[in-house]
Each structure stands twice: as C-alpha cells, then as structure tokens.
Motif scaffolding. Structure first.
Motif, PDB file in Angstrom:
ATOM      1  N   SER A   1       1.003  -1.683  -0.031  1.00 15.28           N
ATOM      2  CA  SER A   1      -0.261   0.191  -0.079  1.00 15.28           C
ATOM      3  C   SER A   1       1.111   1.302  -0.101  1.00 15.28           C
ATOM      4  O   SER A   1       0.749   2.203  -0.814  1.00 15.28           O
ATOM      5  N   VAL A   2       2.072   0.995   0.710  1.00 12.17           N
ATOM      6  CA  VAL A   2       2.860   2.705   0.915  1.00 12.17           C
ATOM      7  C   VAL A   2       3.376   2.611  -0.330  1.00 12.17           C
ATOM      8  O   VAL A   2       3.712   3.900  -1.463  1.00 12.17           O
ATOM      9  N   ALA A   3       3.853   1.840  -1.215  1.00 10.43           N
ATOM     10  CA  ALA A   3       4.827   1.669  -2.184  1.00 10.43           C
ATOM     11  C   ALA A   3       4.030   2.153  -3.354  1.00 10.43           C
ATOM     12  O   ALA A   3       4.368   2.879  -4.244  1.00 10.43           O
ATOM     13  N   ILE A   4       2.548   1.431  -3.497  1.00 11.27           N
ATOM     14  CA  ILE A   4       1.228   2.231  -4.607  1.00 11.27           C
ATOM     15  C   ILE A   4       1.571   3.778  -4.418  1.00 11.27           C
ATOM     16  O   ILE A   4       1.487   4.156  -5.246  1.00 11.27           O
ATOM     17  N   ALA A   5       0.714   3.981  -2.647  1.00 12.35           N
ATOM     18  CA  ALA A   5       1.344   5.250  -2.962  1.00 12.35           C
ATOM     19  C   ALA A   5       2.228   6.430  -3.173  1.00 12.35           C
ATOM     20  O   ALA A   5       2.033   6.738  -4.005  1.00 12.35           O
ATOM     21  N   ALA A   6       3.352   5.368  -3.270  1.00 14.10           N
ATOM     22  CA  ALA A   6       4.690   6.657  -3.361  1.00 14.10           C
ATOM     23  C   ALA A   6       4.184   6.895  -4.583  1.00 14.10           C
ATOM     24  O   ALA A   6       4.601   7.788  -5.309  1.00 14.10           O
ATOM     25  N   LEU A   7       4.120   5.273  -5.720  1.00 10.77           N
ATOM     26  CA  LEU A   7       4.082   5.725  -7.183  1.00 10.77           C
ATOM     27  C   LEU A   7       2.788   6.835  -8.477  1.00 10.77           C
ATOM     28  O   LEU A   7       2.814   6.672  -8.785  1.00 10.77           O
ATOM     29  N   LEU A   8       1.466   6.122  -7.182  1.00 11.88           N
ATOM     30  CA  LEU A   8       1.092   7.063  -7.651  1.00 11.88           C
ATOM     31  C   LEU A   8       1.335   8.484  -7.376  1.00 11.88           C
ATOM     32  O   LEU A   8       0.351   9.602  -8.487  1.00 11.88           O
ATOM     33  N   LEU A   9       1.672   9.312  -6.117  1.00 10.75           N
ATOM     34  CA  LEU A   9       1.259  10.865  -5.959  1.00 10.75           C
ATOM     35  C   LEU A   9       3.146  10.707  -7.474  1.00 10.75           C
ATOM     36  O   LEU A   9       3.460  10.347  -7.852  1.00 10.75           O
ATOM     37  N   PRO A  10       2.562  12.453  -7.934  1.00  4.60           N
ATOM     38  CA  PRO A  10       3.853  13.057  -9.619  1.00  4.60           C
ATOM     39  C   PRO A  10       4.907  13.074  -8.810  1.00  4.60           C
ATOM     40  O   PRO A  10       5.293  13.944  -8.417  1.00  4.60           O
ATOM     41  N   LEU A  11       5.968  11.825  -8.047  1.00 10.27           N
ATOM     42  CA  LEU A  11       7.112  12.483  -7.425  1.00 10.27           C
ATOM     43  C   LEU A  11       7.802  12.206  -8.329  1.00 10.27           C
ATOM     44  O   LEU A  11       7.630  12.077  -9.829  1.00 10.27           O
ATOM     45  N   ALA A  12       9.118  12.755  -8.395  1.00  4.89           N
ATOM     46  CA  ALA A  12      10.678  12.638  -9.452  1.00  4.89           C
ATOM     47  C   ALA A  12      11.667  12.839  -8.476  1.00  4.89           C
ATOM     48  O   ALA A  12      11.880  12.704  -6.857  1.00  4.89           O
ATOM     49  N   GLY A  13      13.205  11.936  -8.788  1.00  2.00           N
ATOM     50  CA  GLY A  13      14.381  12.056  -8.268  1.00  2.00           C
ATOM     51  C   GLY A  13      14.228  11.058  -7.273  1.00  2.00           C
ATOM     52  O   GLY A  13      14.072   9.948  -7.180  1.00  2.00           O
ATOM     53  N   GLY A  14      14.711  11.126  -6.350  1.00  2.00           N
ATOM     54  CA  GLY A  14      14.637  10.472  -5.022  1.00  2.00           C
ATOM     55  C   GLY A  14      13.770  10.105  -4.304  1.00  2.00           C
ATOM     56  O   GLY A  14      13.688   8.550  -4.362  1.00  2.00           O
ATOM     57  N   PHE A  15      12.538  10.307  -4.660  1.00  2.00           N
ATOM     58  CA  PHE A  15      11.365  10.407  -3.657  1.00  2.00           C
ATOM     59  C   PHE A  15      11.079   8.643  -5.013  1.00  2.00           C
ATOM     60  O   PHE A  15      10.337   7.998  -4.354  1.00  2.00           O
ATOM     61  N   ALA A  16      10.353   9.209  -5.788  1.00  2.00           N
ATOM     62  CA  ALA A  16      10.760   8.083  -6.960  1.00  2.00           C
ATOM     63  C   ALA A  16      11.220   6.746  -7.411  1.00  2.00           C
ATOM     64  O   ALA A  16      10.213   5.804  -7.305  1.00  2.00           O
ATOM     65  N   THR A  17      12.662   7.357  -6.521  1.00  2.00           N
ATOM     66  CA  THR A  17      13.592   6.357  -6.189  1.00  2.00           C
ATOM     67  C   THR A  17      13.083   5.018  -5.770  1.00  2.00           C
ATOM     68  O   THR A  17      13.466   4.506  -5.247  1.00  2.00           O
ATOM     69  N   ALA A  18      12.883   5.957  -4.442  1.00  2.00           N
ATOM     70  CA  ALA A  18      12.593   5.160  -3.407  1.00  2.00           C
ATOM     71  C   ALA A  18      11.444   4.850  -3.121  1.00  2.00           C
ATOM     72  O   ALA A  18      11.190   3.527  -2.438  1.00  2.00           O
ATOM     73  N   GLY A  19      10.589   5.093  -3.763  1.00  2.00           N
ATOM     74  CA  GLY A  19       9.137   4.597  -4.060  1.00  2.00           C
ATOM     75  C   GLY A  19       9.150   2.944  -4.846  1.00  2.00           C
ATOM     76  O   GLY A  19       8.284   2.210  -4.553  1.00  2.00           O
ATOM     77  N   MET A  20      10.006   3.176  -5.823  1.00  2.00           N
ATOM     78  CA  MET A  20      10.405   2.399  -6.726  1.00  2.00           C
ATOM     79  C   MET A  20      10.921   0.955  -5.762  1.00  2.00           C
ATOM     80  O   MET A  20      11.015  -0.496  -5.913  1.00  2.00           O
ATOM     81  N   ALA A  21      12.069   1.192  -5.169  1.00  2.00           N
ATOM     82  CA  ALA A  21      12.640   0.745  -3.714  1.00  2.00           C
ATOM     83  C   ALA A  21      11.614  -0.222  -3.138  1.00  2.00           C
ATOM     84  O   ALA A  21      11.574  -1.739  -2.947  1.00  2.00           O
ATOM     85  N   LEU A  22      10.527   0.613  -2.392  1.00  2.00           N
ATOM     86  CA  LEU A  22       9.867   0.245  -1.428  1.00  2.00           C
ATOM     87  C   LEU A  22       9.399  -1.124  -2.026  1.00  2.00           C
ATOM     88  O   LEU A  22       8.752  -1.789  -2.091  1.00  2.00           O
ATOM     89  N   MET A  23       8.428  -0.920  -3.568  1.00  2.00           N
ATOM     90  CA  MET A  23       8.287  -1.694  -4.061  1.00  2.00           C
ATOM     91  C   MET A  23       9.016  -3.045  -4.685  1.00  2.00           C
ATOM     92  O   MET A  23       8.136  -3.902  -4.369  1.00  2.00           O
ATOM     93  N   TYR A  24      10.124  -2.966  -4.500  1.00  2.00           N
ATOM     94  CA  TYR A  24      10.815  -4.591  -5.165  1.00  2.00           C
ATOM     95  C   TYR A  24      10.542  -4.519  -4.173  1.00  2.00           C
ATOM     96  O   TYR A  24      10.743  -6.391  -3.822  1.00  2.00           O
TER      97      TYR A  24
END
Length: 219
Positions: free
Chosen positions: A164-187
């Motif tokens: 749920s946290v990973a999906i929420a991070a990917l849904l938000l229009p984030l960029a840079g390190g935040f987007a990378t952190a969201g993808m890492a959490l998805m893994y």
C-alpha cells in the motif's frame, strides 16, 4: 389451607432448574449486517471505481488527478486497517464481512497495480507477480477450506502494508530520489509477496495432507 394445582406447577417450574443444575442457554444476539465494520468494507469497494477514474483522468499523468487518485487509495487503505479491528473488538464478524473484506482488498490492490502498468509507471512483471499471488492464494483457500482454515498472519499484514505504501508513492507525482525510493519499496513489497505466498503454499499443503490446523503468516 389447600394448595391449588397451578401454584404447585408454578413452584415446580421455578425450582426445577435449581434442583437439576440445568440453566437454559441464552441465545446469542445476532450480529446486524449493517454494522460499522461492514460499512467500511463497502465504502472501500465503492472507492475502487472512483480511484480508477481519478487514476486515468486527463491521460493518467495530470498532477492534480494523480494526487486525487493517491488520496482515494489512501482513504480506502485506511478503511482496510480499521474494519477488521472493529469487527474483532466489538464482535461484529459476519459471513458477509469474511467474504467481502478480501474481495475489497484484492480489488483495490489489483486495480492500482494494473492501472499503473497500463500507464507505464510500473513494470508488468511486478503486476503479474502481485496479482498471480493473490489469485493463487484464493484458489488455495477454496481448495483446503473443508480441511482447515489458514488465517492471516503478520507476514501477510506486513506485505499488505508495504504494498500500500509503495503504491501510494508511485501514484503521487514524485520525481528524483522520492520516485526512486518508491520504486525500491515496491521491490521490497514484491519480495514479501513471493515469500508469504510460498509460506502459504506450505501451510496449505500441511492442512491438505495432514489435516493440521493452518498457521500461515501470509494472507
């Protein structure tokens, strides 16, 4: 002074349970279908199509709509946390809730990952792993239900939380390190999805072949 027959019958009716030690069982009150736990589950189901509409609005990458989609997803995920707790704490468990709650969970997570993959924001192999695991677990539940129950455990709850946290991070229009952190959490979520799925298979096999009570960590 004579004693009337109706007085004898009444005295016997009042004293019989005490003499025999038998106390009539009190019927447990029926749990109303429309209780707060089930209402939260139905709210979560109703939010799924609204979430999908927001996710794909304006081509799927408009900032305002992506924030709205993330907000709807977050609200739905919060109801998932509270409906089960309320049902257990206040004795509001119903057959409808047992059926509807996992359906609502799978509909929310499934629509989110499929939607993100359609928009090109999530690799399809991740979506296939997550959805395949949920379908497989559902099939196993149906296969062993007559031999035993495999309840949800900490691993499954952790998996759902991280997803749920990973999906929420990917849904938000984030960029840079935040987007990378969201993808890492998805893994991390994918790893938990696989591990808890395999654990569930092992517990299902134990129930099927040995008839032992299930104690799965995943759900």
């Amino acid at each position: 002074m004579s004693v009337q027959p109706d007085e004898i019958d009444r005295h016997w009716a009042e004293s019989a349970p005490t003499r025999s030690g038998f106390v009539p069982a009190q019927a447990e009150p029926a749990v109303p279908l429309m209780n707060i736990a089930n209402i939260l589950t139905m709210v979560r189901i109703a939010l799924v199509p609204l979430f999908v509409l927001a996710l794909f609005a304006a081509g799927g990458h408009q900032t305002g709509w992506r924030i709205a989609a993330a907000a709807l997803f977050g609200i739905a995920a919060i109801t998932d946390r509270f409906d089960g707790q309320l049902a257990r704490k206040y004795g509001l468990v119903t057959d409808f809730g047992k059926l509807a709650d996992p359906i609502a969970d799978k509909a929310l997570i499934g629509s989110a990952v499929i939607g993100l993959s359609v928009l090109g924001d999530l690799a399809w192999w991740i979506t296939l792993v997550i959805c395949g695991r949920e379908i497989g677990v559902t099939v196993l539940r149906l296969a062993v239900v007559r031999r035993g129950v495999i309840p949800a455990g900490r691993g499954g709850k952790l998996k759902t939380l991280v997803q749920s946290v990973a999906i929420a991070a990917l849904l938000l229009p984030l960029a840079g390190g935040f987007a990378t952190a969201g993808m890492a959490l998805m893994y991390v979520a994918v790893a938990l999805t696989v591990v808890t799925g395999l654990d569930y298979v092992g517990q299902a096999a134990r129930v099927w072949f040995a008839g032992a009570p299930g104690r799965a960590r995943g759900a």
